[in-house]
Design an enzyme around this catalytic site. Sequence first.
Site, PDB file in Angstrom:
ATOM      1  NE  ARG A 154      -3.112   0.395   3.205  1.00 51.34           N
ATOM      2  CZ  ARG A 154      -2.561   0.705   4.403  1.00 51.34           C
ATOM      3  NH1 ARG A 154      -1.939   1.849   4.578  1.00 51.34           N
ATOM      4  NH2 ARG A 154      -2.650  -0.140   5.394  1.00 51.34           N
ATOM      5  CG  ASP A 181      -4.843  16.704 -15.567  1.00 50.12           C
ATOM      6  OD1 ASP A 181      -4.122  16.090 -16.388  1.00 50.12           O
ATOM      7  OD2 ASP A 181      -5.966  16.296 -15.214  1.00 50.12           O
ATOM      8  CE1 TYR A 212     -11.661  13.051 -17.516  1.00 50.23           C
ATOM      9  CE2 TYR A 212     -11.787  12.892 -15.129  1.00 50.23           C
ATOM     10  CZ  TYR A 212     -11.941  12.325 -16.374  1.00 50.23           C
ATOM     11  OH  TYR A 212     -12.355  11.024 -16.477  1.00 50.23           O
ATOM     12  CE  LYS A 231      -8.405   8.969 -19.404  1.00 47.33           C
ATOM     13  NZ  LYS A 231      -8.626  10.299 -18.866  1.00 47.33           N
TER      14      LYS A 231
HETATM   15  C1  LIG Z   1      -9.093  10.755 -17.725  1.00 44.07           C
HETATM   16  C2  LIG Z   1      -8.603  12.004 -17.128  1.00 44.07           C
HETATM   17  C3  LIG Z   1      -8.484  12.145 -15.735  1.00 44.07           C
HETATM   18  C4  LIG Z   1      -8.919  11.054 -14.769  1.00 44.07           C
HETATM   19  O1  LIG Z   1      -8.167   9.908 -14.917  1.00 44.07           O
HETATM   20  P1  LIG Z   1      -8.700   8.432 -14.509  1.00 44.07           P
HETATM   21  O2  LIG Z   1      -7.494   7.583 -14.703  1.00 44.07           O
HETATM   22  O3  LIG Z   1      -9.837   8.115 -15.419  1.00 44.07           O
HETATM   23  O4  LIG Z   1      -9.152   8.504 -13.095  1.00 44.07           O
HETATM   24  C5  LIG Z   1      -7.992  13.337 -15.249  1.00 44.07           C
HETATM   25  N1  LIG Z   1      -7.625  14.338 -16.067  1.00 44.07           N
HETATM   26  C6  LIG Z   1      -7.727  14.245 -17.404  1.00 44.07           C
HETATM   27  C7  LIG Z   1      -7.314  15.391 -18.240  1.00 44.07           C
HETATM   28  C8  LIG Z   1      -8.208  13.077 -17.985  1.00 44.07           C
HETATM   29  O5  LIG Z   1      -8.329  12.998 -19.313  1.00 44.07           O
END
Ligand SMILES: *Cc1c(COP(=O)(O)O)cnc(C)c1O
Length: 388
Positions: A54, A179, A107, A204
């Site tokens: 963890r 982000d 997001y 992604k």
């Molecule tokens: C998909 C996404 C997230 C969230 O990610 P998860 O892995 O689905 O929790 C956050 N920010 C952006 C820009 C995203 O495209």
Amino acid sequence: MKKSTAAVWSGEGDLNTKGAATSPIVNSVAFSYKDLEAWHQVSLGKTDGFIYSRNTNPTVAVLEEKIRVLEGAEDATSFSTGMAAISNTLFTFLTTGKRVVSLKDTYGGTSKIFLDFLPKYGVDVKLCDTTDHGQLETEIAKGCDLLYLETPTNPTLKVVDIKRLADAAKKVGAVVVVDNTFATPINQNPLQSGADLVIHSATKFLCGHSDAMGGLLAGRKELVRKVYHFREINGASLQADPAYMIARGMKTLELRIERQNASAMTIARYLKTHSKVKDVFYPGLESHIGHDIAKRQMSGFGGMMSFALDGSYELVKKFLTSLQWVHLAASLGSVSTLAGPPRTTSHVELTEQQRAMLGIPESLIRYSVGIENVEDLLEDIEQALGKL
Ligand SMILES: *Cc1c(COP(=O)(O)O)cnc(C)c1O
């Protein structure tokens, strides 16, 4: 070491037992010690090592090292999903009485934290118009503990000037978080523009194959450590199996991103000239409102774009279901092309008027370019547009 080399080699080595050419998946929950004193020292954080998965795990550490090097950071940590990275970071720094400044276009999940969760804990949340840098600077100057940015944004690829806003944030002592999911560390390194922390949904582009979920955080050591200590207790930890999948995907990250950058540019230019297409949103196009900033802060414009058809949502349905080389699905950044309408997916909970206020046309299509041959993708788009 350049990025492509770093993506392949960093973090690897220590675990490659018996000459193995890849790091193994260490599916062990706990790690044993013969020497109780050595165990104690690792538990206290005085020497490096592993105690319990963890907290951290050898396979997970390989992945964390890759993002640390690619983002040019002092330290990095990981999470079970991108949203876990975002929520753990926000809840580490934002406690009752603190103020956060961010964008209206973050997001969807992030936006929910700002609008529904943080206010319940007495955090003052100010969301600004995404491209209004003047308003952002004014709100930052009023007092700000954390500045949270995302660029380019979803789904209209708005671009925010990280350096300009990080400079404003520094003056009031705010932590700057970006982000970087859409751009990836190949196209953009926010820490070099003055950010303190950079976040990725590793689900992604980093993983790149739509088959594992994860989140990553990299940046200043003391800040990363704070979030790590919150996450190790909170429990949103990344497992060894997805960590391996993501690290494997990252080895081809630069190859994929170079292809996706080039294909997206070609497709955006094509769409721009098509009579059935009303608007194209891609930061690589000179006509895009954020193009000048993007040119300065990005080394490539990315594989994400969106475009509005000249017509109603009925046309969107016809177009999307006529495409052959696409998964009509949520998510993005995969080897296969993915597309969908923000109106019924990412922004389904908004009213038509709220979507209009964010500049999201009802006939908008978000298109995440895969690594297929660009001529096949163009031909596919052309035949689908031809059916309208
Ligand atoms: C998909 C996404 C997230 C969230 O990610 P998860 O892995 O689905 O929790 C956050 N920010 C952006 C820009 C995203 O495209």
